[in-house]
Design an enzyme around this catalytic site. Structure first.
Site, PDB file in Angstrom:
ATOM      1  CG  ASN A  35      -1.453   1.231   1.544  1.00  0.00           C
ATOM      2  OD1 ASN A  35      -1.729   2.156   0.607  1.00  0.00           O
ATOM      3  ND2 ASN A  35      -2.405   1.582   2.390  1.00  0.00           N
ATOM      4  CD  GLU A  49      -2.849   6.096   6.509  1.00  0.00           C
ATOM      5  OE1 GLU A  49      -2.672   5.900   5.182  1.00  0.00           O
ATOM      6  OE2 GLU A  49      -1.910   5.568   7.311  1.00  0.00           O
ATOM      7  CB  SER A 108       5.261  -1.265  11.937  1.00  0.00           C
ATOM      8  OG  SER A 108       4.693  -0.013  12.055  1.00  0.00           O
ATOM      9  N   GLY A 165       2.508   2.691  10.763  1.00  0.00           N
ATOM     10  CA  GLY A 165       3.576   3.697  10.446  1.00  0.00           C
ATOM     11  C   GLY A 165       4.071   4.123  11.774  1.00  0.00           C
ATOM     12  CE  LYS A 195      -0.157   3.507   4.577  1.00  0.00           C
ATOM     13  NZ  LYS A 195      -0.097   3.568   5.823  1.00  0.00           N
ATOM     14  CG  HIS A 248      -5.677   2.367   5.015  1.00  0.00           C
ATOM     15  ND1 HIS A 248      -5.337   3.464   5.996  1.00  0.00           N
ATOM     16  CD2 HIS A 248      -4.694   1.398   5.039  1.00  0.00           C
ATOM     17  CE1 HIS A 248      -4.174   3.073   6.354  1.00  0.00           C
ATOM     18  NE2 HIS A 248      -3.694   1.741   5.900  1.00  0.00           N
ATOM     19  CD  GLU A 274      -3.626  -2.063   7.522  1.00  0.00           C
ATOM     20  OE1 GLU A 274      -2.305  -2.346   7.099  1.00  0.00           O
ATOM     21  OE2 GLU A 274      -4.224  -1.125   7.361  1.00  0.00           O
TER      22      GLU A 274
HETATM   23  P1  PGA Z   1       2.770   0.557   7.749  1.00  0.00           P
HETATM   24  O1  PGA Z   1       1.376   0.780   7.138  1.00  0.00           O
HETATM   25  O2  PGA Z   1       3.297  -0.813   7.183  1.00  0.00           O
HETATM   26  O3  PGA Z   1       3.590   2.013   7.210  1.00  0.00           O
HETATM   27  O4  PGA Z   1       2.490   0.772   9.158  1.00  0.00           O
HETATM   28  C1  PGA Z   1       0.407  -0.392   6.861  1.00  0.00           C
HETATM   29  C2  PGA Z   1      -0.874   0.290   6.300  1.00  0.00           C
HETATM   30  O5  PGA Z   1      -1.069   1.422   6.558  1.00  0.00           O
HETATM   31  O6  PGA Z   1      -1.512  -0.619   5.539  1.00  0.00           O
END
Ligand code: PGA
Length: 249
Positions: A9, A97, A213, A173, A11, A95, A167
């Site tokens: 992903n 976000e 992460s 992140g 983003k 997601h 998640e």
């Molecule tokens: P990340 O993001 O691996 O940077 O923690 C995962 C995601 O948001 O799908």
């Protein structure tokens, strides 16, 4: 046996040329690998050209979002039909976000999942609790509500097309991965809930990915958990060598 799915992903990262360069360089990592599926989710402008590079590469194309409506006067939205037209076979839905920054409710997520399925794309449905939820002991309540409301219109025959990504929001992140115990427990809960809602057969075929992460160091341990069927990778998917290591774990 569920074939593991490793999804990138990106983003809001990478221009079209950066995206094309990445997938061209990614090809060497997936060459001859048939026991797992690799999915790449670039930003919208890169979907069509990346899709062309991915053809016959063994990797699949995903969008990061889609509109909740079929077509019409929805300025700035992108429909399921448009995504299929440029080669998307998967689409990330709900997601965290999108939920926290753009106010996507379980109802909107539900409508988007319906659109994805109607047009033949596999929705990668993201669920997970915030730190506040976890500390208040509400992790399973939140997950249960996200599943029951988010998959509200998903029929049992569509479950085979659906993918869930667990998640935990506090792990996204942040460099803080859920422990294998925390992830394993949440995945087992999701599997059990899906069994109750859809029956053992369909629930047993549902891929449940872990996200938050994920990196080359922790992917092996996570994938060794019985109910973890893959990973949704954000930050660590932006560098081709790093993502290559994750894909070939
Ligand atoms: P990340 O993001 O691996 O940077 O923690 C995962 C995601 O948001 O799908």
């Amino acid at each position: 046996m569920i074939k593991p799915i490793i999804a990138a992903n990106w983003k809001m990262n990478k221009t079209v040329s950066e995206a094309i360069d990445f997938v061209n360089r990614m090809k060497k990592f997936v060459l001859g690998i048939n026991d797992r599926e690799v999915v790449i989710a670039p930003p919208f402008p890169a979907l069509y050209p990346v899709g062309a590079v991915l053809k016959d590469s063994g990797m699949s194309l995903a969008a990061q979002n889609l509109g909740a409506y079929k077509e019409g006067a929805y300025t700035g939205e992108i429909s399921a039909r448009m995504l299929v037209d440029v080669g998307c076979t998967h689409v990330i839905v709900g997601h965290s976000e999108r939920r926290t920054l753009f106010g996507e409710s379980n109802e909107i997520v539900n409508a988007k999942i319906g659109m994805a399925l109607q047009f033949g794309m596999r929705p990668i449905v993201c669920i997970g609790e915030t730190l506040q939820d976890r500390e208040a002991g509400k992790t399973f309540d939140v997950i249960e509500r996200q599943i029951k409301e988010g998959l509200n219109q998903v029929a049992v025959y569509d479950i085979g097309q659906t993918i869930i990504a667990y998640e935990p929001v506090w792990a996204i992140g942040t460099g803080k991965t859920a422990t294998t115990g925390q992830a394993g427990e949440a995945h087992a809960f999701i599997r059990q809930l899906m069994e109750e809602l859809y029956g053992k057969g369909p629930a047993g075929r549902l891929p449940i990915l872990y996200g938050g992460s994920v990196n080359p160091e922790n992917i092996g341990k996570l994938m060794a958990q019985p109910d973890i069927n893959g990973a949704l990778v954000g930050g660590a998917s932006l560098d081709v060598e790093t993502f290559g290591k994750i894909v070939t774990f």
